[in-house]
Design a protein around this motif. Structure first.
Motif, mmCIF file in Angstrom:
data_model
loop_
_atom_site.group_PDB
_atom_site.id
_atom_site.type_symbol
_atom_site.label_atom_id
_atom_site.label_comp_id
_atom_site.label_asym_id
_atom_site.label_seq_id
_atom_site.Cartn_x
_atom_site.Cartn_y
_atom_site.Cartn_z
ATOM 1 N N LEU A 1 114.197 -6.135 15.421
ATOM 2 C CA LEU A 1 112.970 -5.733 16.091
ATOM 3 C C LEU A 1 111.903 -5.338 15.075
ATOM 4 C CD1 LEU A 1 111.480 -5.033 18.744
ATOM 5 C CD2 LEU A 1 112.450 -2.726 18.564
ATOM 6 N N ALA A 2 112.309 -4.632 14.031
ATOM 7 C CA ALA A 2 111.363 -4.203 13.001
ATOM 8 C C ALA A 2 110.693 -5.402 12.342
ATOM 9 C CB ALA A 2 112.075 -3.347 11.955
ATOM 10 N N GLN A 3 111.471 -6.466 12.104
ATOM 11 C CA GLN A 3 110.906 -7.677 11.504
ATOM 12 C C GLN A 3 109.857 -8.314 12.401
ATOM 13 O OE1 GLN A 3 114.305 -10.134 10.650
ATOM 14 N NE2 GLN A 3 114.927 -8.947 8.855
ATOM 15 N N GLU A 4 110.035 -8.175 13.725
ATOM 16 C CA GLU A 4 109.096 -8.774 14.672
ATOM 17 C C GLU A 4 107.846 -7.915 14.863
ATOM 18 O OE1 GLU A 4 111.422 -9.198 18.170
ATOM 19 O OE2 GLU A 4 112.613 -10.867 17.416
ATOM 20 N N VAL A 5 107.968 -6.607 14.638
ATOM 21 C CA VAL A 5 106.868 -5.689 14.926
ATOM 22 C C VAL A 5 106.074 -5.325 13.685
ATOM 23 C CG1 VAL A 5 106.265 -3.398 15.821
ATOM 24 C CG2 VAL A 5 108.097 -4.707 16.899
ATOM 25 N N LEU A 6 106.769 -5.050 12.585
ATOM 26 C CA LEU A 6 106.148 -4.460 11.408
ATOM 27 C C LEU A 6 105.724 -5.500 10.375
ATOM 28 C CD1 LEU A 6 108.705 -1.542 10.917
ATOM 29 C CD2 LEU A 6 106.644 -1.533 12.315
ATOM 30 N N THR A 7 104.715 -5.140 9.589
ATOM 31 C CA THR A 7 104.234 -5.991 8.506
ATOM 32 C C THR A 7 104.377 -5.249 7.184
ATOM 33 O OG1 THR A 7 102.606 -7.049 9.978
ATOM 34 C CG2 THR A 7 102.260 -7.268 7.600
ATOM 35 N N MET B 1 103.674 -6.297 23.176
ATOM 36 C CA MET B 1 103.135 -6.685 21.868
ATOM 37 C C MET B 1 102.212 -7.895 21.954
ATOM 38 S SD MET B 1 106.210 -5.949 19.135
ATOM 39 C CE MET B 1 107.565 -6.633 20.102
ATOM 40 N N LYS B 2 102.419 -8.740 22.954
ATOM 41 C CA LYS B 2 101.584 -9.934 23.100
ATOM 42 C C LYS B 2 100.137 -9.604 23.448
ATOM 43 C CE LYS B 2 105.109 -13.352 24.362
ATOM 44 N NZ LYS B 2 105.619 -14.261 25.429
ATOM 45 N N VAL B 3 99.900 -8.444 24.077
ATOM 46 C CA VAL B 3 98.530 -8.089 24.472
ATOM 47 C C VAL B 3 97.888 -7.112 23.492
ATOM 48 C CG1 VAL B 3 99.004 -8.524 26.898
ATOM 49 C CG2 VAL B 3 99.342 -6.228 25.997
ATOM 50 N N LEU B 4 98.560 -6.837 22.386
ATOM 51 C CA LEU B 4 97.997 -5.964 21.358
ATOM 52 C C LEU B 4 97.262 -6.787 20.312
ATOM 53 C CD1 LEU B 4 100.984 -3.507 20.732
ATOM 54 C CD2 LEU B 4 98.930 -3.065 22.080
ATOM 55 N N PRO B 5 96.270 -6.210 19.646
ATOM 56 C CA PRO B 5 95.586 -6.951 18.576
ATOM 57 C C PRO B 5 96.523 -7.173 17.394
ATOM 58 C CG PRO B 5 94.899 -4.655 18.595
ATOM 59 C CD PRO B 5 95.725 -4.853 19.831
ATOM 60 N N GLU B 6 96.335 -8.264 16.682
ATOM 61 C CA GLU B 6 97.195 -8.551 15.533
ATOM 62 C C GLU B 6 96.995 -7.525 14.414
ATOM 63 O OE1 GLU B 6 97.235 -12.454 13.967
ATOM 64 O OE2 GLU B 6 97.423 -13.429 15.920
ATOM 65 N N LYS B 7 95.769 -7.092 14.237
ATOM 66 C CA LYS B 7 95.476 -6.131 13.176
ATOM 67 C C LYS B 7 95.630 -4.723 13.732
ATOM 68 C CE LYS B 7 92.161 -4.922 9.578
ATOM 69 N NZ LYS B 7 90.809 -5.179 9.006
ATOM 70 N N LYS C 1 91.849 -2.854 21.504
ATOM 71 C CA LYS C 1 91.326 -2.009 20.419
ATOM 72 C C LYS C 1 92.366 -1.011 19.902
ATOM 73 C CE LYS C 1 86.468 -2.320 21.768
ATOM 74 N NZ LYS C 1 86.661 -3.300 22.862
ATOM 75 N N VAL C 2 93.628 -1.201 20.290
ATOM 76 C CA VAL C 2 94.691 -0.319 19.802
ATOM 77 C C VAL C 2 94.834 -0.467 18.289
ATOM 78 C CG1 VAL C 2 97.186 0.083 19.803
ATOM 79 C CG2 VAL C 2 95.979 -0.236 21.971
ATOM 80 N N ARG C 3 94.750 0.652 17.581
ATOM 81 C CA ARG C 3 94.867 0.623 16.122
ATOM 82 C C ARG C 3 96.219 1.137 15.638
ATOM 83 N NH1 ARG C 3 88.955 2.456 13.780
ATOM 84 N NH2 ARG C 3 87.697 1.725 15.526
#
Length: 404
Positions: free
Chosen positions: A196-202, A173-179, A148-150
């Motif tokens: 790293l930013a490309q892998e983490v941020l949208t 990051m694998k156990v965090l929600p996609e949204k 439920k991490v937002r």
């Protein structure tokens, strides 16, 4: 811009005013509206620019405005225990008037600290500030629910990669929600951070506060000195007149202990801080330095990065930092709020190439001062024929011998 204009409202604004903050810094003024709009953000800003409040204030406001928040709402991942503790303390201050709970999660403590962390992770403190390794240890026990991490925040991301935490970050990051909202803050923006930013941020917004030049209130000076002269040199500087607060930066923790021990022999109030110390000891040393019970903090750069301590009279670079920008970070701890500060840098024959890069970055020559007469002559600085750093194992150092 004030914080109300940036979008901060009561009761978070009440905490800001109680802390005595008036105007938003550039990173705060630009980042807060973006974060409040729920966009991802990559922020580049150095220590001392107010970047911690830049992500804490809007995050606390977003969590406080949620009608139902009984789980882990925000996860802040940081490179060191000291930074985790410092951010948690800022949450206690800035979030004094909001119903938001927080807990730092880091290693090095006893079984009781593990149990306290486990309880918070299971029951869901609103904000968890964690070092990667310790968080992974809890995740591996399979009782941590991060679904439920937002808000996912990486602070001092460049330092985390320098310390080898890339794989741990991927596991987290694998156990965090996609949204979720993702915020990444870094003092520098090399290619590895971009990756790293490309892998983490949208589709992130970017805020880049250019590295500032050292304050004009800082008196900068350099001493050309062989390694064998440095210890006597620092003794000379620190016994010349009483100083309330001094940061001494070294590259290796083995040297930290030696320098701190030698300064203590002179009756100076000096303490070492590095990763080899027990966690409880490190916390006591840091707090004693903040409270001026310890006047001289002898530290490795990794340990001190991100620790924002005001009122430092002097900074001594026992070794020239590898990254020119780190020089600006280091000496920026003194000469704040229009007060005068002093920064000394010891330059041996192998560090001249790095020292020249620093002068090029700040756009000026740093004043060189002669060694005390009883130390003899140091190496000659020749900017036109300066040597590049040698690879490890490439030859011995020049020996220093006193002149008769």
């Amino acid at each position: 811009m004030n914080f109300k204009e940036a979008g901060i409202v009561a009761p978070v604004l009440d905490g800001v005013e109680a802390m005595g903050f008036k105007e938003a810094t550039p990173i705060q003024a630009r980042a807060i509206p973006i974060i409040l709009s729920n966009k991802d953000l990559i922020g580049c800003a150095q220590t001392g620019t107010g970047k911690t409040a830049a992500f804490l204030l809007p995050t606390l406001q977003q969590i406080n405005e949620q009608t139902n928040h009984g789980s882990i709402d925000a996860l802040i991942v940081v490179p060191t225990r000291e930074l985790a503790i410092q951010i948690d303390q800022q949450i206690q201050g800035l979030g004094y008037f909001v119903d938001v709970s927080s807990l730092p999660v880091y290693g090095g403590g006893d079984g009781m600290s593990w149990d306290v962390q486990k309880k918070a992770l299971v029951k869901g403190a609103n904000v968890i500030i964690a070092t990667p390794g310790r968080l992974i240890a809890h995740i591996n026990q399979e009782y941590v629910d991060l679904s439920k991490v937002r808000h996912f925040i990486l602070d001092e991301a460049d330092r985390m990669l320098d310390m080898g935490f890339y794989d741990d970050l991927k596991k987290i990051m694998k156990v965090l929600p996609e949204k979720r909202q993702n915020l990444l803050f870094s003092a520098t923006m090399p290619p590895k951070i971009r990756k790293l930013a490309q892998e983490v941020l949208t589709d992130p917004e970017e805020v880049n506060i250019a590295i500032s030049k050292p304050s004009e209130t800082i008196v900068q000076a350099a001493c050309m000195a062989y390694d064998g002269q440095k210890l006597e040199l620092i003794k000379h500087i620190l016994t010349a007149k009483p100083l309330n607060s001094v940061f001494v930066f070294l590259s290796r923790k083995s040297e930290v202990d030696v320098v701190a021990r030698e300064l203590k022999k002179l009756g100076l109030s000096a303490e070492p801080i590095h990763s080899g110390l027990e966690q409880d000891k490190r916390e006591v040393v840091l707090q004693d330095f903040v409270n001026k019970k310890v006047n001289i903090l002898v530290a490795t750069d990794v340990m001190s990065r991100g620790i924002d301590i005001k009122g430092v009279d002097m900074v001594i670079n026992y070794n020239v930092p590898n990254d020119p920008e780190d020089y600006v970070h280091r000496i920026g701890r003194t000469g704040r709020a229009e007060t005068e500060g002093v920064a000394f840098t010891f330059v041996n024959e192998d560090d001249m190439f790095k020292f020249r890069n620093i002068e090029q970055l700040i756009g000026k020559s740093i004043t060189q001062i002669k060694l005390p007469g009883d130390l003899g002559e140091g190496p000659t600085y020749d900017p036109e024929n300066v040597r590049k750093p040698r690879k490890p194992g490439g030859g011995g150092r020049r020996k220093f011998s006193r002149k008769k």
